[in-house]
Design an enzyme around this catalytic site. Structure first.
Site, PDB file in Angstrom:
ATOM      1  N   ARG A 123     -13.968  40.637  76.514  1.00 49.24           N
ATOM      2  CA  ARG A 123     -15.072  39.531  76.106  1.00 49.24           C
ATOM      3  C   ARG A 123     -15.016  38.588  75.128  1.00 49.24           C
ATOM      4  O   ARG A 123     -14.652  37.618  74.727  1.00 49.24           O
ATOM      5  CB  ARG A 123     -16.508  39.789  76.637  1.00 49.24           C
ATOM      6  CG  ARG A 123     -17.070  40.555  75.449  1.00 49.24           C
ATOM      7  CD  ARG A 123     -18.634  41.403  76.082  1.00 49.24           C
ATOM      8  NE  ARG A 123     -18.110  42.747  77.096  1.00 49.24           N
ATOM      9  CZ  ARG A 123     -19.090  42.906  77.981  1.00 49.24           C
ATOM     10  NH1 ARG A 123     -20.071  43.307  77.343  1.00 49.24           N
ATOM     11  NH2 ARG A 123     -18.679  44.138  78.134  1.00 49.24           N
ATOM     12  N   LYS A 174     -12.705  55.789  73.578  1.00 47.70           N
ATOM     13  CA  LYS A 174     -13.269  55.862  74.695  1.00 47.70           C
ATOM     14  C   LYS A 174     -12.423  58.182  75.135  1.00 47.70           C
ATOM     15  O   LYS A 174     -11.549  58.027  74.362  1.00 47.70           O
ATOM     16  CB  LYS A 174     -11.659  55.626  75.550  1.00 47.70           C
ATOM     17  CG  LYS A 174     -12.444  53.574  76.308  1.00 47.70           C
ATOM     18  CD  LYS A 174     -11.388  53.512  77.057  1.00 47.70           C
ATOM     19  CE  LYS A 174     -11.586  51.538  77.490  1.00 47.70           C
ATOM     20  NZ  LYS A 174     -12.339  51.821  77.876  1.00 47.70           N
TER      21      LYS A 174
HETATM   22  N1  BES Z   1     -11.127  47.227  79.475  1.00 47.40           N
HETATM   23  C1  BES Z   1     -12.148  47.748  79.500  1.00 47.40           C
HETATM   24  C2  BES Z   1     -12.525  48.388  80.868  1.00 47.40           C
HETATM   25  C3  BES Z   1     -11.755  48.854  82.072  1.00 47.40           C
HETATM   26  C4  BES Z   1     -12.116  49.489  82.516  1.00 47.40           C
HETATM   27  C5  BES Z   1     -10.778  48.452  82.908  1.00 47.40           C
HETATM   28  C6  BES Z   1     -12.096  50.558  83.577  1.00 47.40           C
HETATM   29  C7  BES Z   1      -9.932  48.979  83.705  1.00 47.40           C
HETATM   30  C8  BES Z   1     -10.902  49.818  84.194  1.00 47.40           C
HETATM   31  C9  BES Z   1     -13.057  47.406  78.988  1.00 47.40           C
HETATM   32  O1  BES Z   1     -12.708  47.269  77.665  1.00 47.40           O
HETATM   33  C10 BES Z   1     -14.668  48.028  78.689  1.00 47.40           C
HETATM   34  O2  BES Z   1     -13.888  49.291  78.061  1.00 47.40           O
HETATM   35  N2  BES Z   1     -15.491  48.408  79.189  1.00 47.40           N
HETATM   36  C11 BES Z   1     -16.704  48.623  78.978  1.00 47.40           C
HETATM   37  C12 BES Z   1     -17.836  47.554  78.481  1.00 47.40           C
HETATM   38  C13 BES Z   1     -18.930  48.507  77.981  1.00 47.40           C
HETATM   39  C14 BES Z   1     -18.287  49.278  76.757  1.00 47.40           C
HETATM   40  C15 BES Z   1     -20.316  47.654  77.993  1.00 47.40           C
HETATM   41  C16 BES Z   1     -16.879  49.109  80.527  1.00 47.40           C
HETATM   42  O3  BES Z   1     -16.814  49.438  80.802  1.00 47.40           O
HETATM   43  O4  BES Z   1     -17.361  50.785  79.919  1.00 47.40           O
HETATM   44 ZN    ZN Z   2     -12.481  48.581  76.432  1.00 51.61          ZN
END
Ligand code: BES
Ligand code: ZN
Ligand code: ZN
Length: 497
Positions: free
Chosen positions: A351, A277
């Site tokens: 997931r 990230k």
């Molecule tokens: N933990 C994150 C989702 C999240 C984002 C929670 C912002 C709280 C605030 C999750 O694991 C994630 O990173 N999801 C990705 C999925 C994508 C790579 C398909 C996302 O939502 O960007």
């Molecule tokens: Zn994530």
């Protein structure tokens, strides 16, 4: 903070502040507000006539040393239009009043009920609002703000004819809100102070305290069970994963009845893994265990409220780190169910751990499932931080759950889960891929991924990524973790009984 029901008249309880609320409309000065106005020689009517007392939602009118009253202050909170008023508003009024007065050094509050909200539901909502509002996120500040502690709230004017019901409503409200605060405390913990192992030991301490069964699966047991999707996420970290299993067994369990399985995502820190990230806001990813904390709070509540349905919580806990052993985009993992998963993006890790959590809950006998997870940024795009995204099949099962959300005043919105979205998680080389191949619909393809493991078991998925944490405080709630979804899941479990 002590909360007690008072049977004596409000005017004879000495307090730092007497609180009640006023509706927006023609009849601002009626009922107990008219009594107060009379004691104060018509000053409230004068304030209303002058436009300073309007009854608009959460307007605060504070009168110091009100003549004719024993209390040192009178706080009138705006309640909005009487026709639209519900117990959710009462929760916010009680909470906002507490925070307003706390910041002014008040110690002892008398909360005065209004004529049409004197029953158990109103008392419970007021107590929930008070206890949730009293929570602060400043645990690690060494210099606390001085003189800020509400010592007691006395609930006056409730219908004392309903003695026992009122008492248990106050108790229930307290248990629910204290459990939510337990979750909020966990969610606030930084990841160096809340690793999967520490989370497991805190869950263990909570379970022992309230009399729930608990088992912690360590990395050996996890690998014996072949939880390949969870292991794939955990392998990039020095910290070993845990699966926390908490059980509530009712005294008179009927055999063959439903068993509710609760599965909560507990990523104690989500760096994204190799699909790392950006640095901006990454510190927030300590709250990526919010789904797991939610389920622990639900279990804590149920231990007190004792529904007649057995409930099992399964909480897979891990970090998502980009270490030398980390899984990489393109890797294929085999989930506990035997399904193969192509990892497209290591940041779609929630997931993956839910896949094994859900399958394991089914193995333990869950006949009905609810999962909660800070799963996708896409749910923020869809619903902002207003509604929780609620997915589920069959539709009747989801609808029943949505009834509970309405009953407790939590905003959740039903999301589509049509078959077209399933196409988007087909993989070229494995059974499924962990991100959608199409454009958009990120929260829905994530839900579909989980459904691949729930299969035909009635299942609800709550994407709380945008609602589990607020950056801006609200009048009735400190900024930070919100404790969302706990009340709805508790209500649903109680109604399954
Ligand atoms: N933990 C994150 C989702 C999240 C984002 C929670 C912002 C709280 C605030 C999750 O694991 C994630 O990173 N999801 C990705 C999925 C994508 C790579 C398909 C996302 O939502 O960007
Ligand atoms: Zn994530
Ligand atoms: Zn995550």
């Amino acid at each position: 903070m002590q909360i007690q029901l008072e049977t004596q008249p409000y005017s004879s309880i000495p307090a730092d502040a007497l609180v009640t609320y006023v509706f927006d409309g023609d009849s601002k000065i009626d009922g107990v507000v008219a009594d107060l106005d009379k004691a104060m020689d018509g000053r409230l009517a004068a304030l209303a006539a002058g436009g300073e007392l309007t009854g608009k939602s959460l307007e605060m009118v504070l009168v110091h040393f009100p003549e004719g009253l024993d209390a040192k202050r009178l706080l009138l909170v705006g309640a909005g239009k009487a026709e639209k008023f519900n117990v959710g508003d009462l929760r916010k009024i009680a909470g906002s009043a507490l925070r307003y007065l706390k910041s002014r050094g008040v110690k002892k509050i008398v909360f005065l009920a209004r004529e049409s909200q004197r029953g158990p539901d109103a008392a419970q909502a007021a107590v929930e609002g008070l206890v949730l509002a009293d929570f602060e996120s400043d645990k690690y500040r060494t210099e606390k703000r001085p003189n800020r502690e509400i010592q007691s709230v006395h609930l006056a004017g409730f219908d004392s004819g309903l003695g026992a019901d009122l008492k248990s409503a106050v108790e229930n409200g307290r248990v629910i809100a204290e459990s939510a605060n337990f979750a909020r405390d966990l969610i606030n913990e930084p990841s160096n102070r809340l690793t999967p192992r520490i989370l497991a030991s805190k869950a263990e301490a909570m379970a022992k305290e309230v009399g729930l069964g608990i088992e912690i699966l360590d990395e050996r047991k996890i690998s014996e069970l072949k939880m390949g999707a969870l292991i794939g996420v955990a392998q990039g970290s020095f910290e070993p994963p845990r699966v926390i299993v908490v059980r509530y067994t009712p005294e008179k369990a009927q055999s063959g009845g439903p068993v509710l399985g609760l599965v909560g995502k507990a990523v104690t820190f989500d760096t994204g893994g190799i699909s790392i990230k950006p640095a901006d806001n990454m510190e927030k990813m300590k709250y990526d265990m919010g789904g797991g904390a939610t389920m622990l709070a639900v279990m804590r509540t149920l231990a007190y409220l004792k529904p007649s349905v057995p409930v099992i919580a399964v909480i897979p806990a891990t970090e998502n780190m980009p270490g030398g052993h980390a899984q990489k985009p393109g890797d294929v993992q085999v989930a506990m169910s035997g399904k193969t998963i192509e990892i497209i993006n290591t940041d779609a890790e929630g997931r993956l751990i839910l896949a094994d959590g859900i399958f394991y809950a089914r193995k333990l006998g869950a006949t009905h499932l609810i999962d909660a997870a800070t799963l996708t940024g896409a749910i923020q795009v869809a619903l902002a931080n207003v509604h929780v995204g609620a997915f589920g099949t069959p539709r009747e099962y989801l609808d029943k759950f949505l009834d509970s959300t309405k009953a407790v005043g939590e905003k959740m919105w039903p999301m589509p889960i049509d078959d077209e979205y399933q196409e988007m998680i087909k993989s070229n080389i494995a059974d499924i891929r962990n991100t959608g191949s199409g454009k958009g619909g990120g929260a829905i393809t994530a839900a579909w991924f989980i459904k691949e493991f729930a299969e035909d078991v009635p299942w609800i998925h709550l994407d709380i990524a945008a609602t589990c944490w607020v950056d801006e405080g609200r009048p009735w709630l400190a900024k930070g973790p919100t404790g969302v979804a706990i009340r709805s899941i508790v209500d649903f479990a109680l109604k399954m009984s």
